[in-house]
Scaffold this active site. Sequence first.
Site, PDB file in Angstrom:
ATOM      1  N   GLY A  45       0.779  -1.246   0.000  1.00 32.33           N
ATOM      2  CA  GLY A  45       0.000   0.000   0.000  1.00 32.33           C
ATOM      3  C   GLY A  45       0.803   1.284   0.000  1.00 32.33           C
ATOM      4  CD  GLU A 101       1.957   0.545   6.806  1.00 37.48           C
ATOM      5  OE1 GLU A 101       1.489   0.688   5.658  1.00 37.48           O
ATOM      6  OE2 GLU A 101       1.922  -0.530   7.407  1.00 37.48           O
ATOM      7  CG  ASP A 102      -1.298   1.995   2.829  1.00 38.36           C
ATOM      8  OD1 ASP A 102      -0.833   1.532   3.893  1.00 38.36           O
ATOM      9  OD2 ASP A 102      -1.992   1.315   2.054  1.00 38.36           O
ATOM     10  CG  ASP A 105      -7.905  -0.451  10.147  1.00 37.32           C
ATOM     11  OD1 ASP A 105      -8.623  -0.250  11.122  1.00 37.32           O
ATOM     12  OD2 ASP A 105      -8.350  -0.921   9.084  1.00 37.32           O
ATOM     13  CG  PHE A 154     -13.579  -0.442   2.326  1.00 34.07           C
ATOM     14  CD1 PHE A 154     -12.480  -0.304   1.483  1.00 34.07           C
ATOM     15  CD2 PHE A 154     -13.861  -1.701   2.838  1.00 34.07           C
ATOM     16  CE1 PHE A 154     -11.689  -1.379   1.147  1.00 34.07           C
ATOM     17  CE2 PHE A 154     -13.069  -2.790   2.505  1.00 34.07           C
ATOM     18  CZ  PHE A 154     -11.990  -2.631   1.666  1.00 34.07           C
ATOM     19  CB  VAL A 155     -10.267   5.023   1.971  1.00 37.28           C
ATOM     20  CG1 VAL A 155     -11.243   6.036   2.528  1.00 37.28           C
ATOM     21  CG2 VAL A 155      -9.305   4.542   3.050  1.00 37.28           C
ATOM     22  CG  ASP A 161      -5.783  -3.807  -1.723  1.00 35.99           C
ATOM     23  OD1 ASP A 161      -5.439  -3.369  -0.603  1.00 35.99           O
ATOM     24  OD2 ASP A 161      -6.052  -5.000  -1.928  1.00 35.99           O
TER      25      ASP A 161
HETATM   26  C1  PRP Z   1      -2.644  -2.380   5.391  1.00 35.47           C
HETATM   27  C2  PRP Z   1      -1.789  -1.124   5.546  1.00 35.47           C
HETATM   28  C3  PRP Z   1      -1.016  -1.387   6.791  1.00 35.47           C
HETATM   29  C4  PRP Z   1      -1.976  -2.205   7.618  1.00 35.47           C
HETATM   30  C5  PRP Z   1      -2.652  -1.315   8.616  1.00 35.47           C
HETATM   31  O1  PRP Z   1      -1.886  -3.336   4.724  1.00 35.47           O
HETATM   32  O2  PRP Z   1      -0.954  -0.922   4.435  1.00 35.47           O
HETATM   33  O3  PRP Z   1       0.174  -2.122   6.537  1.00 35.47           O
HETATM   34  O4  PRP Z   1      -2.940  -2.773   6.730  1.00 35.47           O
HETATM   35  O5  PRP Z   1      -3.541  -2.035   9.421  1.00 35.47           O
HETATM   36  P1  PRP Z   1      -3.368  -2.210  10.990  1.00 35.47           P
HETATM   37  O6  PRP Z   1      -3.115  -0.834  11.582  1.00 35.47           O
HETATM   38  O7  PRP Z   1      -4.716  -2.775  11.390  1.00 35.47           O
HETATM   39  O8  PRP Z   1      -2.253  -3.150  11.264  1.00 35.47           O
HETATM   40  P2  PRP Z   1      -2.528  -4.666   4.081  1.00 35.47           P
HETATM   41  O9  PRP Z   1      -2.334  -5.790   5.047  1.00 35.47           O
HETATM   42  O10 PRP Z   1      -3.937  -4.375   3.650  1.00 35.47           O
HETATM   43  O11 PRP Z   1      -1.583  -4.965   2.838  1.00 35.47           O
HETATM   44  P3  PRP Z   1      -1.301  -4.101   1.498  1.00 35.47           P
HETATM   45  O12 PRP Z   1      -0.569  -2.843   1.933  1.00 35.47           O
HETATM   46  O13 PRP Z   1      -0.450  -5.005   0.666  1.00 35.47           O
HETATM   47  O14 PRP Z   1      -2.632  -3.776   0.849  1.00 35.47           O
END
Ligand code: PRP
Length: 182
Positions: A45, A101-102, A105, A154-155, A161
């Site tokens: 991300g 990070e993107d 959550d 949900f963004v 993605d």
């Molecule tokens: C997303 C995002 C962070 C994580 C945040 O990654 O990029 O790494 O979730 O969530 P948290 O604060 O609940 O730990 P994802 O696992 O969706 O993988 P991606 O970046 O490959 O889409």
Amino acid sequence: MNQDLKAILVDEDEIQQIVKRISKQITDDYKGRDTKLLLLGILKGSVVFMADLMRNIDLPFEIDFMKVSSYGAGSKSSGNLKITLDIKRDDLSNIDILIVEDIIDSGRTLSNLTQYLKEKGANSVSTVTLLDKPSRREVEYNATYTGKTIPDEFVVGYGLDYAENYRYLPYVAILKSEVYSK
Ligand code: PRP
């Protein structure tokens, strides 16, 4: 606009303002150090935000990437971190790591990853996130630099993605609920 989207939440102009503001803060905070700055992008991300930061931080730095996922509670332990791609360095003692990070959550990924990198001996570990959803937090975690705090929607887009789609959008948008509740 793509018909799967409800609204644009962070448009391209606002993203570039965020990138410039944060890049200046990072430049000011890290200039003049004897240590090496390493931007550590968390796949997948973060890649678009990482590329924008790379072109706006006015300092020398190196880059690396990790791919991780996180589960279970544990702000004090890195044991809940599943590492699919690890950092390609042995000695981190002279390195200031800035995790990119993107989105934050639950906070588990950054909480566990920060602990892991400190245990590996990094000189310092800080974090920059484009988006933060504090209402979803399950473990306490605050990023060092935050682009924008957003509601629990949900963004997608700008790296984010749904089922591997929409990462290419140049803005962050809210996905229609019927798309992910199908
Ligand atoms: C997303 C995002 C962070 C994580 C945040 O990654 O990029 O790494 O979730 O969530 P948290 O604060 O609940 O730990 P994802 O696992 O969706 O993988 P991606 O970046 O490959 O889409």
